[in-house]
Design a protein around this motif. Structure first.
Motif, mmCIF file in Angstrom:
data_model
loop_
_atom_site.group_PDB
_atom_site.id
_atom_site.type_symbol
_atom_site.label_atom_id
_atom_site.label_comp_id
_atom_site.label_asym_id
_atom_site.label_seq_id
_atom_site.Cartn_x
_atom_site.Cartn_y
_atom_site.Cartn_z
ATOM 1 N N GLY A 27 53.298 49.387 48.791
ATOM 2 C CA GLY A 27 52.722 48.050 48.693
ATOM 3 C C GLY A 27 51.826 47.898 47.485
ATOM 4 O O GLY A 27 51.952 48.613 46.492
ATOM 5 N N GLY A 28 50.917 46.965 47.565
ATOM 6 C CA GLY A 28 49.993 46.697 46.461
ATOM 7 C C GLY A 28 48.603 46.413 46.987
ATOM 8 O O GLY A 28 48.432 45.659 47.957
ATOM 9 N N THR A 29 47.593 47.007 46.383
ATOM 10 C CA THR A 29 46.222 46.787 46.838
ATOM 11 C C THR A 29 45.712 45.421 46.383
ATOM 12 O O THR A 29 46.182 44.853 45.399
ATOM 13 N N ARG A 30 44.765 44.902 47.133
ATOM 14 C CA ARG A 30 44.150 43.613 46.820
ATOM 15 C C ARG A 30 42.636 43.762 46.790
ATOM 16 O O ARG A 30 42.055 44.387 47.680
ATOM 17 N N ARG A 77 40.341 34.311 48.076
ATOM 18 C CA ARG A 77 41.142 34.740 46.926
ATOM 19 C C ARG A 77 41.009 36.246 46.698
ATOM 20 O O ARG A 77 40.043 36.878 47.109
ATOM 21 N N PHE A 78 41.999 36.777 45.978
ATOM 22 C CA PHE A 78 41.965 38.205 45.655
ATOM 23 C C PHE A 78 42.689 38.461 44.338
ATOM 24 O O PHE A 78 43.501 37.643 43.879
ATOM 25 N N LEU A 79 42.395 39.608 43.728
ATOM 26 C CA LEU A 79 43.184 40.123 42.615
ATOM 27 C C LEU A 79 44.245 41.043 43.212
ATOM 28 O O LEU A 79 43.931 41.932 43.995
ATOM 29 N N GLY A 80 45.499 40.817 42.856
ATOM 30 C CA GLY A 80 46.568 41.636 43.422
ATOM 31 C C GLY A 80 47.730 41.777 42.467
ATOM 32 O O GLY A 80 47.599 41.549 41.266
ATOM 33 N N ASN A 81 48.865 42.171 43.010
ATOM 34 C CA ASN A 81 50.059 42.360 42.200
ATOM 35 C C ASN A 81 51.283 41.983 43.022
ATOM 36 O O ASN A 81 51.179 41.603 44.188
ATOM 37 N N ARG A 82 52.452 42.117 42.425
ATOM 38 C CA ARG A 82 53.681 41.609 43.040
ATOM 39 C C ARG A 82 54.404 42.642 43.902
ATOM 40 O O ARG A 82 55.496 42.373 44.402
ATOM 41 N N SER A 83 53.844 43.806 44.111
ATOM 42 C CA SER A 83 54.561 44.834 44.862
ATOM 43 C C SER A 83 54.765 44.420 46.319
ATOM 44 O O SER A 83 53.828 44.011 46.998
ATOM 45 N N SER A 84 56.005 44.555 46.798
ATOM 46 C CA SER A 84 56.333 44.217 48.189
ATOM 47 C C SER A 84 56.210 45.410 49.120
ATOM 48 O O SER A 84 56.148 45.255 50.338
ATOM 49 N N GLY A 85 56.241 46.623 48.562
ATOM 50 C CA GLY A 85 56.223 47.830 49.385
ATOM 51 C C GLY A 85 57.610 48.351 49.735
ATOM 52 O O GLY A 85 57.731 49.388 50.395
ATOM 53 N N ALA A 89 50.721 55.014 54.064
ATOM 54 C CA ALA A 89 49.601 54.108 53.846
ATOM 55 C C ALA A 89 50.178 52.818 53.285
ATOM 56 O O ALA A 89 50.677 52.786 52.157
ATOM 57 N N ALA A 90 50.154 51.745 54.077
ATOM 58 C CA ALA A 90 50.802 50.488 53.725
ATOM 59 C C ALA A 90 49.760 49.484 53.258
ATOM 60 O O ALA A 90 48.955 48.990 54.046
ATOM 61 N N ALA A 91 49.786 49.199 51.960
ATOM 62 C CA ALA A 91 48.826 48.265 51.374
ATOM 63 C C ALA A 91 49.424 46.865 51.347
ATOM 64 O O ALA A 91 50.266 46.554 50.497
ATOM 65 N N ASN A 92 49.015 46.048 52.322
ATOM 66 C CA ASN A 92 49.426 44.640 52.356
ATOM 67 C C ASN A 92 50.942 44.474 52.383
ATOM 68 O O ASN A 92 51.519 43.663 51.666
ATOM 69 N N ALA A 142 47.478 50.788 57.889
ATOM 70 C CA ALA A 142 47.385 49.586 57.071
ATOM 71 C C ALA A 142 46.087 49.613 56.267
ATOM 72 O O ALA A 142 45.003 49.874 56.820
ATOM 73 N N VAL A 143 46.186 49.362 54.974
ATOM 74 C CA VAL A 143 45.014 49.306 54.098
ATOM 75 C C VAL A 143 45.105 48.037 53.257
ATOM 76 O O VAL A 143 46.171 47.432 53.131
ATOM 77 N N GLU A 144 43.978 47.655 52.690
ATOM 78 C CA GLU A 144 43.964 46.461 51.834
ATOM 79 C C GLU A 144 43.535 46.789 50.417
ATOM 80 O O GLU A 144 44.238 46.501 49.459
ATOM 81 N N THR A 145 42.385 47.418 50.254
ATOM 82 C CA THR A 145 41.823 47.639 48.931
ATOM 83 C C THR A 145 42.168 49.024 48.403
ATOM 84 O O THR A 145 42.634 49.898 49.131
ATOM 85 N N THR A 146 41.891 49.208 47.111
ATOM 86 C CA THR A 146 42.111 50.512 46.489
ATOM 87 C C THR A 146 41.231 51.581 47.134
ATOM 88 O O THR A 146 41.665 52.716 47.341
ATOM 89 N N ALA A 147 40.004 51.222 47.473
ATOM 90 C CA ALA A 147 39.105 52.197 48.104
ATOM 91 C C ALA A 147 39.658 52.654 49.449
ATOM 92 O O ALA A 147 39.597 53.850 49.790
ATOM 93 N N GLU A 148 40.206 51.720 50.235
ATOM 94 C CA GLU A 148 40.781 52.099 51.525
ATOM 95 C C GLU A 148 41.999 52.986 51.346
ATOM 96 O O GLU A 148 42.193 53.950 52.094
ATOM 97 N N LEU A 149 42.826 52.672 50.363
ATOM 98 C CA LEU A 149 44.001 53.498 50.092
ATOM 99 C C LEU A 149 43.582 54.886 49.631
ATOM 100 O O LEU A 149 44.179 55.902 50.036
ATOM 101 N N ASP A 150 42.556 54.954 48.821
ATOM 102 C CA ASP A 150 42.048 56.240 48.336
ATOM 103 C C ASP A 150 41.601 57.107 49.507
ATOM 104 O O ASP A 150 41.932 58.302 49.591
#
Length: 413
Positions: free
Chosen positions: A199-202, A209-217, A237-240, A257-265
Motif C-alpha cells: 500500500g501507501g502511507t498517508r 486531508r493528507f499527503l499520500g501516493n497512488r499505491s493500491s497495495g 503490514a497494509a498501509a491504507n 493495518a497501518v496509516e502513517t510511515t511511523a506506524e509502518l516503521d
C-alpha cells in the motif's frame, strides 16, 4: 487435492476448460459442477472427458450418492470460474436451486470466485453488494480483469487468465494441505517467516486531508499470496489498502493495518526480529507535515504554508539492523528524467540502501500503480542486475520471490 470447479453460464466458460486442464496436469482431482446455462457454452462430454468425473448440474441425477452434500464435504478447495452476476446473486442469497449452489452451502474448504460479466453488470450496485456480502463471509472474490469482452465491448469484467486463477486459488490452501503431509513445510519458502509491506502511507495535513501516493497495495498483496503458496508464514503490514482487496488474501496471513510511515516503521521493525525475509513493497511518504493542523484548514484563510520534515528511512533502518542470514528486499518506484534512466536511478538507490535486492519499477499512468501490469528489474546492493520480471502483479511476485528465496541460507530444519 480434491477440487470442486464450479462453472456458471458465461461465454468465458471456455477458459474454465483450460483451468481444468491446468489443475489436472498439476495432479489434482477435479469435480466439475456446471450450471445448466454453462452447459449451453461447453457440453458435459468435454468436462467429463477432461476431469474423468461426472459433470451434472442438478441435484436429482446423483440422488443416490447425495452429491449435493458429499461433493462439498469432501473438497479441499472450490473454484467458481466464471462466476456470473446471476451466480454471485444466488450464492449471496444462500440459494440451493442447483447442484453448484447446493455445494457452495455445504463447503467448509476455501472458496475462490472469479467473476466475468459485462462492465455495467460488474459495476451495478446490486453486484457490488453481493460481492461485499460474499467477501464478508470469507469467500475470496477476485476482481475481474479489464480488456476485451463479448463483441466490441471493452472494460472491467473479463475473466482473469487460468494461470492467475489457479495461483490465487491454490494460495488459499495451507501449505501442509497442499503437500498432503500434515505439518510438513512445502515450497521454496517452506517453514520460513516472511514480512511484507503493502500500500501507501498517508501523512495527515489536517483531520480531513493528507499527503499520500497512488499505491493500491496490489503488488504487496500478490507477494503475500505468492509467499503463502511457497510455504511461508506471512505477515502483512497494509498501509491504507482497500478492505475488498484484503478480503482476497489466503487464510493464515497475519494482517496489521497501518496509516502513517511511523506506524509502518514500528510494524516492520517488530516483525524483523524473527523474519527470514523482509519485503518492503509499500510506497512510503518521504516527508510529513511538521505540525498537522488540529482543525480543517479553511479555504478562506488562503493557501497554507506547510513545513515538511523527513520521515525515517524504513528500508535503511531494516538493513542496518539486519540479522545474519536475513534477506531484505526493497522497492523503488522510479521515472526517468534528464539526470538518468529508470534503471540508472534504481542502481544508485540500490547502492545507497544496501538491501539484498531492490525491485526497480517504472511507474506511470499505465504501469506500476493500480490494477495494471508491472515490470521490475531486480538489482543487488552493488547495482548488478539479478533478474527481471514482468506481467501481472502475481507473475512479478512469483518471479521476485524465486530470486529472493535463492538468497536465503539453507534452513536448519
Amino acid at each position: 487435492m480434491r477440487i470442486v470447479l464450479g462453472v456458471a453460464g458465461g461465454i468465458a466458460a471456455y477458459k474454465a476448460v483450460l483451468l481444468l486442464r491446468l489443475l489436472r496436469e498439476a495432479g489434482h482431482e477435479v469435480r466439475v459442477v456446471p450450471t445448466s446455462a454453462a452447459l449451453e457454452f461447453v457440453g458435459a462430454p468435454t468436462w467429463e472427458a477432461l476431469s474423468g468425473r461426472p459433470a451434472r448440474p442438478d441435484v436429482f441425477s446423483g440422488a443416490l450418492e447425495v452429491d449435493h452434500v458429499r461433493i462439498g464435504r469432501e473438497a479441499d478447495l472450490a473454484i467458481v470460474a466464471p462466476a456470473t452476476a446471476d451466480l454471485l446473486a444466488r450464492a449471496a442469497g444462500g440459494h440451493a436451486d442447483d447442484l453448484l449452489t447446493s455445494t457452495l452451502l455445504t463447503l467448509t474448504a476455501p472458496v475462490l470466485m472469479a467473476p466475468a460479466m459485462h462492465t455495467e453488470m460488474w459495476q451495478h450496485p446490486a453486484t457490488a453488494a453481493n460481492v461485499a456480502t460474499l467477501r464478508a463471509r470469507g469467500i475470496h472474490v477476485l476482481d475481474p480483469d479489464s480488456g476485451r469482452l463479448t463483441g466490441s465491448d471493452t472494460g472491467p469484467g473479463r475473466l482473469p487468465e487460468p494461470e492467475a486463477i489457479m495461483a490465487a486459488a491454490l494460495a488459499l490452501v495451507p501449505p501442509a494441505a497442499r503437500a498432503g503431509e500434515p505439518g510438513a513445510p512445502a515450497g521454496p519458502l517452506g517453514g520460513r517467516t516472511v514480512a511484507i509491506s503493502a500500500g501507501g502511507t498517508r501523512e495527515p495535513l489536517d483531520p480531513v486531508r493528507f499527503l499520500g501516493n497512488r499505491s493500491s497495495g496490489r503488488q504487496g498483496l500478490a507477494l503475500a499470496r505468492a509467499a503463502v503458496a511457497a510455504g511461508a508464514r506471512v505477515r502483512l503490514a497494509a498501509a491504507n489498502v482497500d478492505a475488498g482487496l484484503l478480503a482476497g488474501l489466503p487464510r493464515g496471513v497475519e494482517v496489521r493495518a497501518v496509516e502513517t510511515t511511523a506506524e509502518l516503521d514500528r510494524a516492520m521493525t517488530a516483525w524483523a526480529a524473527d523474519a527470514d525475509l523482509l519485503v518492503m513493497a509499500a510506497a512510503v511518504a518521504d516527508y510529513r507535515p511538521a505540525r498537522p493542523a488540529a482543525a480543517k484548514l479553511k479555504k478562506t484563510a488562503g493557501p497554507p504554508t506547510i513545513e515538511l520534515v523527513q520521515n525515517p528511512d524504513i528500508l535503511a533502518g531494516l538493513v542496518a539492523g539486519r540479522r545474519p542470514g536475513q534477506v531484505i528486499v526493497g522497492f523503488a518506484a522510479e521515472t526517468g528524467d534528464d539526470a538518468g534512466s529508470v534503471l540508472e536511478h534504481g542502481r544508485t538507490k540500490a547502492r545507497s540502501k544496501g538491501a539484498d535486492l531492490l525491485a526497480v519499477n517504472e511507474v506511470g499512468a499505465s504501469a506500476g500503480f493500480g490494477d495494471v501490469p508491472n515490470r521490475v528489474t531486480l538489482v543487488d546492493s552493488s547495482g548488478r542486475v539479478r533478474g527481471e520480471a514482468h506481467g501481472s502483479k502475481d507473475d512479478v511476485a512469483a518471479a521476485l520471490l524465486d530470486v529472493a528465496a535463492a538468497l536465503l541460507a539453507p534452513s536448519a530444519d
